[in-house]
Design a protein around this motif. Structure first.
Motif, PDB file in Angstrom:
ATOM      1  N   THR A  57      50.145  49.659  55.234  1.00  0.00           N
ATOM      2  CA  THR A  57      51.472  50.264  55.208  1.00  0.00           C
ATOM      3  C   THR A  57      52.478  49.281  55.780  1.00  0.00           C
ATOM      4  N   GLU A  98      56.539  49.186  57.440  1.00  0.00           N
ATOM      5  CA  GLU A  98      57.700  49.917  57.939  1.00  0.00           C
ATOM      6  C   GLU A  98      58.953  49.274  57.337  1.00  0.00           C
ATOM      7  N   GLY A  99      59.541  49.913  56.362  1.00  0.00           N
ATOM      8  CA  GLY A  99      60.739  49.370  55.727  1.00  0.00           C
ATOM      9  C   GLY A  99      60.396  48.469  54.555  1.00  0.00           C
ATOM     10  N   LYS A 104      57.236  44.979  60.049  1.00  0.00           N
ATOM     11  CA  LYS A 104      55.939  45.223  60.681  1.00  0.00           C
ATOM     12  C   LYS A 104      55.167  46.243  59.858  1.00  0.00           C
ATOM     13  N   GLY A 105      53.860  46.171  59.985  1.00  0.00           N
ATOM     14  CA  GLY A 105      53.022  47.104  59.257  1.00  0.00           C
ATOM     15  C   GLY A 105      51.646  47.202  59.878  1.00  0.00           C
ATOM     16  N   THR A 106      50.778  47.939  59.177  1.00  0.00           N
ATOM     17  CA  THR A 106      49.416  48.184  59.639  1.00  0.00           C
ATOM     18  C   THR A 106      48.450  47.960  58.492  1.00  0.00           C
ATOM     19  N   ARG A 141      47.763  45.694  63.511  1.00  0.00           N
ATOM     20  CA  ARG A 141      49.186  45.594  63.209  1.00  0.00           C
ATOM     21  C   ARG A 141      49.475  44.185  62.710  1.00  0.00           C
ATOM     22  N   SER A 145      52.919  41.476  61.478  1.00  0.00           N
ATOM     23  CA  SER A 145      54.358  41.287  61.352  1.00  0.00           C
ATOM     24  C   SER A 145      54.603  40.124  60.398  1.00  0.00           C
TER      25      SER A 145
END
Length: 162
Positions: free
Chosen positions: A38, A40-41, A48-50, A60, A62
């Protein structure tokens, strides 16, 4: 050097390749280690994501660098202060694109982690790039197109992990 690099030749449009590389929600369709991911944005520097790996590990990441349409570097932190940088980029070669993925481990324990991960990297990175090739070249059959392995000095060495 605590790095692994693999290059694959693709016959596709740069924009189509960029869409696949930056569609984080679908990384699992081509990366054999990823169960889900996933973001974020939007995909851009600082995002950033996972990533959830098939082995259950959730990490995590970036986006450290993003040259839109051309390349990006993502950073993940492994155990014991080891940072893993994954760089994906393409270069034009005639009508084809050369897609490269470089994985570099940084930190005092990086040499040990690289020894532990070398076999997996040498199996999974080429598989991921071949899966991308399969998504973008529907006529592609594994084994019929050229694969280029390069060591960190840029020399072509079939089967080389470095």
């Amino acid at each position: 050097m605590n790095s692994y690099k693999h290059t694959e030749r693709l016959s596709t449009a740069p924009g189509d390749l960029w869409k696949v590389l930056t569609d984080v929600a679908h990384w699992s369709t081509w990366d054999p280690e990823v169960e889900s991911a996933t973001l974020e944005g939007i995909f851009r520097q600082g995002a950033k994501g996972t990533i959830k790996h098939k082995n259950g590990a959730v990490i995590r990441f970036s986006v450290l660098l993003c040259d839109v349409g051309q390349s990006y570097i993502i950073s993940t932190t492994l155990a014991l202060g080891v940072e893993m940088l994954t760089k994906r980029y393409w270069e034009q070669d005639g009508k084809d694109l050369l897609l490269t993925q470089e994985v570099t481990l940084i930190g005092p324990m990086a040499p040990i982690f690289m020894r532990m991960r070398k076999e997996g990297l040498s199996r999974n990175v080429p598989a991921a790039l071949l899966n991308i090739k399969g998504l973008l070249e529907p006529h592609f059959q594994q084994g019929t197109k050229e694969t280029i392995n390069r060591n960190m000095s840029g020399e072509n060495k079939p089967g080389s992990a470095f």
